[in-house]
Each structure stands twice: as C-alpha cells, then as structure tokens.
Design a protein around this motif. Structure first.
Motif, PDB file in Angstrom:
ATOM      1  N   THR A 154       0.810  -1.188  -0.061  1.00 47.76           N
ATOM      2  CA  THR A 154      -0.189  -0.020  -0.208  1.00 47.76           C
ATOM      3  C   THR A 154       0.956   1.330  -0.009  1.00 47.76           C
ATOM      4  O   THR A 154       2.014   1.303   0.304  1.00 47.76           O
ATOM      5  CB  THR A 154      -0.959   0.011   1.277  1.00 47.76           C
ATOM      6  OG1 THR A 154      -0.106   0.113   2.455  1.00 47.76           O
ATOM      7  CG2 THR A 154      -1.803  -1.156   1.406  1.00 47.76           C
ATOM      8  N   ASP A 155       0.367   2.288  -0.476  1.00 44.40           N
ATOM      9  CA  ASP A 155       0.962   3.556  -0.329  1.00 44.40           C
ATOM     10  C   ASP A 155       1.347   3.984   0.783  1.00 44.40           C
ATOM     11  O   ASP A 155       2.636   4.297   1.236  1.00 44.40           O
ATOM     12  CB  ASP A 155      -0.059   4.750  -0.794  1.00 44.40           C
ATOM     13  CG  ASP A 155       0.366   6.163  -0.559  1.00 44.40           C
ATOM     14  OD1 ASP A 155       1.690   6.447  -0.462  1.00 44.40           O
ATOM     15  OD2 ASP A 155      -0.276   7.148  -0.361  1.00 44.40           O
TER      16      ASP A 155
ATOM     17  N   LEU B 280      -0.736  -1.323 -13.913  1.00 44.20           N
ATOM     18  CA  LEU B 280      -1.964  -0.741 -13.304  1.00 44.20           C
ATOM     19  C   LEU B 280      -2.554   0.511 -13.804  1.00 44.20           C
ATOM     20  O   LEU B 280      -1.843   1.525 -13.871  1.00 44.20           O
ATOM     21  CB  LEU B 280      -1.859  -0.319 -11.639  1.00 44.20           C
ATOM     22  CG  LEU B 280      -1.255  -1.627 -10.725  1.00 44.20           C
ATOM     23  CD1 LEU B 280      -1.101  -1.050  -9.417  1.00 44.20           C
ATOM     24  CD2 LEU B 280      -2.287  -2.993 -10.801  1.00 44.20           C
ATOM     25  N   PRO B 281      -3.707   0.249 -14.342  1.00 42.97           N
ATOM     26  CA  PRO B 281      -4.007   1.719 -15.331  1.00 42.97           C
ATOM     27  C   PRO B 281      -4.386   2.996 -14.513  1.00 42.97           C
ATOM     28  O   PRO B 281      -3.811   3.975 -15.161  1.00 42.97           O
ATOM     29  CB  PRO B 281      -5.274   1.190 -15.861  1.00 42.97           C
ATOM     30  CG  PRO B 281      -6.008   0.085 -14.704  1.00 42.97           C
ATOM     31  CD  PRO B 281      -4.759  -0.596 -14.355  1.00 42.97           C
TER      32      PRO B 281
ATOM     33  N   VAL C 101       2.604   0.883  -6.074  1.00 38.37           N
ATOM     34  CA  VAL C 101       1.788   1.227  -5.082  1.00 38.37           C
ATOM     35  C   VAL C 101       2.824   1.767  -3.841  1.00 38.37           C
ATOM     36  O   VAL C 101       2.682   2.700  -3.360  1.00 38.37           O
ATOM     37  CB  VAL C 101       0.906   0.330  -4.644  1.00 38.37           C
ATOM     38  CG1 VAL C 101      -0.131   1.096  -3.480  1.00 38.37           C
ATOM     39  CG2 VAL C 101      -0.229   0.191  -5.779  1.00 38.37           C
ATOM     40  N   LEU C 102       3.493   0.880  -3.685  1.00 37.67           N
ATOM     41  CA  LEU C 102       4.808   1.077  -2.514  1.00 37.67           C
ATOM     42  C   LEU C 102       5.562   2.164  -2.993  1.00 37.67           C
ATOM     43  O   LEU C 102       5.980   3.157  -2.078  1.00 37.67           O
ATOM     44  CB  LEU C 102       5.411  -0.179  -2.291  1.00 37.67           C
ATOM     45  CG  LEU C 102       4.956  -1.365  -1.687  1.00 37.67           C
ATOM     46  CD1 LEU C 102       5.696  -2.760  -1.742  1.00 37.67           C
ATOM     47  CD2 LEU C 102       4.624  -0.981  -0.161  1.00 37.67           C
ATOM     48  N   ALA C 103       5.815   2.363  -4.200  1.00 35.65           N
ATOM     49  CA  ALA C 103       6.729   3.300  -4.598  1.00 35.65           C
ATOM     50  C   ALA C 103       5.927   4.583  -4.317  1.00 35.65           C
ATOM     51  O   ALA C 103       6.814   5.780  -4.032  1.00 35.65           O
ATOM     52  CB  ALA C 103       7.042   3.345  -6.108  1.00 35.65           C
ATOM     53  N   LEU C 104       4.577   4.845  -4.700  1.00 36.06           N
ATOM     54  CA  LEU C 104       3.946   6.018  -4.305  1.00 36.06           C
ATOM     55  C   LEU C 104       4.289   6.666  -3.163  1.00 36.06           C
ATOM     56  O   LEU C 104       4.620   7.680  -2.813  1.00 36.06           O
ATOM     57  CB  LEU C 104       2.431   5.983  -4.667  1.00 36.06           C
ATOM     58  CG  LEU C 104       1.492   7.002  -4.842  1.00 36.06           C
ATOM     59  CD1 LEU C 104       1.988   7.993  -5.933  1.00 36.06           C
ATOM     60  CD2 LEU C 104       0.090   6.765  -4.699  1.00 36.06           C
ATOM     61  N   GLY C 105       4.005   5.660  -1.994  1.00 40.19           N
ATOM     62  CA  GLY C 105       4.417   6.371  -0.875  1.00 40.19           C
ATOM     63  C   GLY C 105       5.825   6.379  -0.617  1.00 40.19           C
ATOM     64  O   GLY C 105       6.297   7.421   0.199  1.00 40.19           O
ATOM     65  N   ALA C 106       6.714   5.834  -1.187  1.00 38.37           N
ATOM     66  CA  ALA C 106       8.223   5.994  -0.990  1.00 38.37           C
ATOM     67  C   ALA C 106       8.604   7.353  -1.396  1.00 38.37           C
ATOM     68  O   ALA C 106       9.215   8.108  -0.886  1.00 38.37           O
ATOM     69  CB  ALA C 106       8.951   4.844  -1.564  1.00 38.37           C
TER      70      ALA C 106
END
Length: 344
Positions: free
Chosen positions: A223-224, A279-280, A250-255
C-alpha cells in the motif's frame, strides 16, 4: 432469442449450435467462431440448467478470496480479476468466488471443488510449501496456479513471472550505477513472490561485493502508506540507502512521497526502481519523476490463466502447462549515478 432462433439465423442445426457453445471437439474452429460471434451480437444466453444437464459442466471458474480483519482490498488482485473476466466473458463463463480466512484456504478450496459448482479453479498468493498444491493435485478438477510455491517439486500447472530475475536485473543496474547502499520495500514475507524478489536482489548485490542488511528490508502489505513508512524508516538510518527497490508502484507512491518530504531529489540524491504490474490508475511514466520499472502485466496474466483453464474445459486447444514470463526493465528518470560524497 432462443436456441431455435439462433440456429435459424446461422443456418445451422440446433445440435451443431449447442455443440459449438459447449466446446465439443468435432465442431470446427470456423463454425465455433461464427456461433460465438452471433451470441455476442444477439445477446443470446443458453439455459444454464439445461446446459449443465447436457454437458456435466457448470460453466464457472472458482477462486478463493482471503478475507479477515486486517486484510484490505488489493488493487493488484482486482487488476488480475479484470484479466480473468476479459477472457471468461468471451466464452460465457462465470466466477464463483468463495471468501475464506487465510488459515482455512486449503479446506475452502476442497469444499468449493466438492460443491460441483466449478469446472476449474485457480490459486493465487502462493506461500512456501503451500498445502493447497498437494490437495488440488489429489482431486480431478483442473487448476492453474498464479505464481509458484517454494520447497516442493514444480510438477503442477502454473503461470508466474521471473521474480528472481526481475529484481536481479534491477539491483544489478543500480550497482552498475555506483550505488553501494541499498534498501528493499517488499511484499509480505510469507509470500513466495516476495521471497524470490529478495533472493534476486541479494544475488545481484553479492556479485558486486555488496549486501542487503536486514535493517534495510521492509516487508508489508503493498500500500501507499506502507511504502511511506518504510522509506521514512530508511532515511533515519545512520547511513541511509541511495538505491531503493520497491515490489510495487503502489509502494513506490508512498516511498516517493517520503523522499519528497525529506527534500531529496529522486534520480539524483536517491534512485528507485519499482515493479510495475501495469495498473491503469498508477502509470510509472506519470510520476513527477518517471519511474524506472520492471514490468509485467497482471491483467495479461489473468487473461492467460482464464484462457488456459477454459481451453482445457472446452477442449479448444492444447496450451502450455507451465509458463515463466520474463519481465521488461524500463529505464526512466528515477535512476541515476550514485550521488558524489556518500560514504563507501
């Protein structure tokens, strides 16, 4: 429209149309194509009870969905299901989704098969020495595994990506760019794909005389928020990493959010590579700094698994029983040389 009207429209006997719809091998491919195209155009739907009596098939694919307190919806699983649906709708197949506590999944799979409501089943979220594999091998219902377990012979049908190779390639690229301090933000540590990704990263680093310390490995739900927490923790280390591997965009978004809040520049002060499941709603090229990624489409995997299951049920064609897909390494702006002045 009923079967008689459909057969009159096509100029075929009702028996031929019925056999085409039910996958009998004596119906040639062109006739089956004409029938399925007419079904889509007219909206015809066969009587499923009668169809089941005639063929002994339910026209359904079964899947067990883990659910419990603390388990949240997963955008990755949703994208995979969309791929399954893309293929299933072409053949008028349905899904039978059986929720289960994660500890009871093997028993739930057995009950789902025993119900007679599915013609085939697929498995996901593979674990080490996964007990569902020997259980399903002991039954007659066809199945395909998305992923592979660890610690038992690979003598079952599967479709997987080369997770070890993907993270080997990613870590090797960063090492070749001069990075010496690495961190991994990974999926849950009990899942086989996460084990293989850690193995691939460690193998590449070892070839360059480097290690991946335990304090620089973070396992969590993808998750984010987990990505953000992991990156914050890494940045507090005495020697923060300059190279980050993420198991999901998704993890990268938070990182990336944590990197930005720390006033660091992605691709300059710190480099990051994420795995892209295509992921679109989260395209790596649309990040403020486009992400370098290893890429393999979850939707395409879902389509392929449904294709294989349905082809086996309907005797349409013989397809490979085991597939290991290579990932693509797409280099973008989130990776650059190790920053000067960092301690070796």
């Amino acid at each position: 429209m009923n079967l008689k009207q459909l057969s009159q429209l096509l100029g075929l006997s009702q028996t031929t149309v019925s056999r085409a719809l039910n996958g009998y091998p004596e119906v040639n491919a062109e006739t089956r194509r004409r029938v399925l195209e007419a079904v889509r155009e007219t909206g015809y739907r066969p009587n499923r009870a009668a169809q089941r009596l005639a063929t002994g098939r339910a026209g359904s694919i079964g899947l067990v969905m883990p659910t419990a307190d603390g388990i949240y919806s997963d955008v990755h699983f949703g994208e995979f299901l969309a791929g399954l649906g893309d293929e299933a709708v072409k053949h008028d197949f349905h899904f039978v989704i059986n929720p289960s506590h994660p500890d009871d999944e093997a028993a739930t799979c057995r009950k789902l098969v025993a119900s007679g409501n599915v013609d085939a089943i697929f498995l996901a979220y593979m674990r080490e020495k996964d007990p569902r594999i020997p259980m399903l091998k002991s039954l007659k219902t066809p199945f395909v595994v998305h992923g592979r377990t660890i610690g038992v012979p690979t003598d079952y049908p599967f479709l997987d990506i080369d997770n070890t190779g993907a993270f080997y390639d990613a870590a090797r690229l960063l090492a070749q760019l001069g990075h010496r301090h690495f961190a991994l933000i990974n999926g849950p540590d009990h899942l086989a794909f996460a084990m293989r990704r850690k193995k691939g990263a460690k193998r590449a680093l070892a070839e360059h005389g480097l290690t991946l310390p335990e304090e620089c490995i973070y396992h969590a739900r993808m998750t984010d928020e987990q990505g953000f927490q992991a990156m914050e923790r890494f940045l507090r280390l005495d020697t923060p990493p300059t190279a980050i591997l993420c198991s999901s965009t998704v993890l990268a978004l938070g990182a990336v959010r944590a990197i930005n809040q720390a006033g660091l520049k992605l691709g300059q002060d710190i480099s990051l590579i994420a795995h892209d499941d295509v992921l679109p709603m989260l395209r790596p090229e649309n990040f403020s700094v486009p992400l370098t990624t290893t890429r393999s489409s979850l939707r395409a995997a879902g389509q392929r698994i449904a294709q294989r299951l349905i082809a086996g049920i309907l005797n349409l064609e013989v397809l490979p029983q085991q597939e290991l897909w290579k990932t693509d390494l797409i280099v973008r702006a989130s990776t650059g040389p190790a920053p000067a002045g960092k301690p070796a």
